[in-house]
Motif scaffolding. Structure first.
Motif, mmCIF file in Angstrom:
data_model
loop_
_atom_site.group_PDB
_atom_site.id
_atom_site.type_symbol
_atom_site.label_atom_id
_atom_site.label_comp_id
_atom_site.label_asym_id
_atom_site.label_seq_id
_atom_site.Cartn_x
_atom_site.Cartn_y
_atom_site.Cartn_z
ATOM 1 N N LEU A 127 34.812 38.233 41.469
ATOM 2 C CA LEU A 127 36.263 38.019 41.619
ATOM 3 C C LEU A 127 37.505 38.655 40.592
ATOM 4 O O LEU A 127 38.856 39.055 41.478
ATOM 5 N N PHE B 219 39.336 39.168 37.824
ATOM 6 C CA PHE B 219 40.469 38.523 37.368
ATOM 7 C C PHE B 219 41.542 40.376 36.565
ATOM 8 O O PHE B 219 40.389 40.434 35.794
ATOM 9 N N HIS C 221 43.557 40.462 40.830
ATOM 10 C CA HIS C 221 43.112 39.649 41.716
ATOM 11 C C HIS C 221 44.467 39.142 42.408
ATOM 12 O O HIS C 221 45.529 40.258 42.192
ATOM 13 N N GLU D 258 46.625 36.679 44.134
ATOM 14 C CA GLU D 258 47.013 34.946 44.052
ATOM 15 C C GLU D 258 46.990 34.362 45.288
ATOM 16 O O GLU D 258 46.931 33.170 45.038
ATOM 17 N N CYS E 198 43.617 33.315 46.207
ATOM 18 C CA CYS E 198 42.659 32.786 45.219
ATOM 19 C C CYS E 198 43.151 31.357 45.594
ATOM 20 O O CYS E 198 42.149 30.014 45.918
ATOM 21 N N THR F 82 35.609 39.403 35.821
ATOM 22 C CA THR F 82 36.771 40.015 35.161
ATOM 23 C C THR F 82 36.973 41.320 35.477
ATOM 24 O O THR F 82 35.746 41.798 35.884
ATOM 25 N N GLN G 216 41.154 37.641 30.616
ATOM 26 C CA GLN G 216 40.957 37.221 32.343
ATOM 27 C C GLN G 216 40.052 36.567 32.308
ATOM 28 O O GLN G 216 40.023 35.885 33.498
ATOM 29 N N GLN H 108 42.342 33.453 32.573
ATOM 30 C CA GLN H 108 42.115 32.806 34.311
ATOM 31 C C GLN H 108 41.015 32.640 35.051
ATOM 32 O O GLN H 108 41.313 32.091 35.622
ATOM 33 N N ALA H 109 40.230 33.215 35.178
ATOM 34 C CA ALA H 109 39.129 33.316 35.572
ATOM 35 C C ALA H 109 38.161 31.764 35.577
ATOM 36 O O ALA H 109 38.092 31.157 36.853
ATOM 37 N N PHE I 20 40.289 29.354 37.248
ATOM 38 C CA PHE I 20 41.093 29.283 38.335
ATOM 39 C C PHE I 20 39.289 28.597 38.938
ATOM 40 O O PHE I 20 39.909 27.465 40.136
ATOM 41 N N SER J 29 39.511 40.290 45.067
ATOM 42 C CA SER J 29 39.701 41.097 44.164
ATOM 43 C C SER J 29 41.209 41.982 45.136
ATOM 44 O O SER J 29 40.986 41.684 46.255
#
Length: 273
Positions: A10, A12, A15, A17, A20, A42, A49, A52-53, A56, A212
């Motif tokens: 991923l 993050f 990445h 959006e 996602c 990450t 990061q 964020q991961a 999500f 990514s």
């Protein structure tokens, strides 16, 4: 029908959006019951990061999940954490200390093995103890479950240029796990999807990078789904693997390949694209 979603790489912090959001829509559309993430959550293993991961992945409406770290989830520049035995401290804050968990749900029996090492930035490895432990866990699974092992590094190279990504002792693991009943290996790391059968009855599926912007040449954002579909005879399940690629014009993930990994009683493999 049971559905498993396999995401990898991923990254993050690097990445997209929009991609996602497409993953979220696809997840809801398919009614996914199991999520497997094979590392590199990450880009540089920073707390932001990881947050964020986690936000999500937690937002996806999936009841069962299994996550394994990738080499990018070990801090590259904070060498003092690695030397102090805290290479996975940041990862564990969000995903726990168990780096080799198990998810048994919806007819899927997925076992994680950690191929990353604190002293290596990119290459992976498997210890004899890890290989034995997975074989022992496989021996206790139910025969009608889909028996799957997930790692970050691919144990079998789907592309010739990916051979360098295989972890140390990969061949030993393939032989031992196949004999113990493994049917499918899931991995990532190479940022290019692929499917190979390194040993009869044992498949290895690489997912590309899910969300990514770090795309490999000619390989778009992609992910993999697995489906267990009751057969017409009702005595076993059909096992389908689908590769989905993100199509920018549609802003959605669309199916591009489908393979039937079911093995008939005669030992013949049925496969379709």
């Amino acid at each position: 029908m049971s559905v498993l979603l396999h995401l990898s790489d991923l990254h993050f912090g690097a990445h997209d959006e929009r991609v996602c959001e497409a993953v979220t829509r696809l997840t809801a559309r398919l009614g996914v019951g199991v999520l497997v993430v094979s590392g590199d959550l990450t880009q540089r293993a920073t707390p932001e990061q990881f947050e964020q991961a986690h936000a999500f992945l937690s937002s996806l409406p999936i009841p069962h999940r299994l996550v394994v770290p990738g080499n990018h989830d070990v801090p590259l520049f904070a060498w003092w954490e690695r030397l102090a035995g805290q290479a996975y401290r940041r990862y564990a804050r969000w995903w726990g200390d168990d780096l080799e968990g198990t998810c048994h749900a919806d007819g899927f029996h997925v076992m994680a093995v950690n191929t990353t090492r604190w002293w290596r930035h990119e290459r992976g490895s498997l210890s004899p103890q890890q290989i034995d432990a997975i074989a022992e866990r496989l021996a206790t699974t139910r025969k009608d479950d889909w028996r799957i092992v997930v790692s970050h590094h691919p144990l079998a190279a789907a592309h010739e240029e990916d051979r360098r990504h295989r972890p140390h002792r990969a061949d030993r693991a393939l032989t031992r796990w196949s004999a113990a009943g493994a049917e499918l290996l899931l991995s990532g790391h190479a940022h290019e999807p692929g499917l190979v059968e390194p040993m009869t009855g044992l498949w290895s599926a690489q997912a590309g990078t899910a969300v990514s912007v770090r795309l490999r040449a000619n390989a778009p954002n992609s992910l993999v789904t697995l489906e267990r579909v009751p057969s017409a005879a009702g005595d076993r399940h059909q096992r389908l693997l689908t590769r989905w690629d993100y199509v920018p014009d549609a802003q959605e993930f669309l199916p591009v390949e489908k393979h039937d990994l079911s093995v008939a009683p005669t030992g013949c493999l049925r496969r379709r694209r």
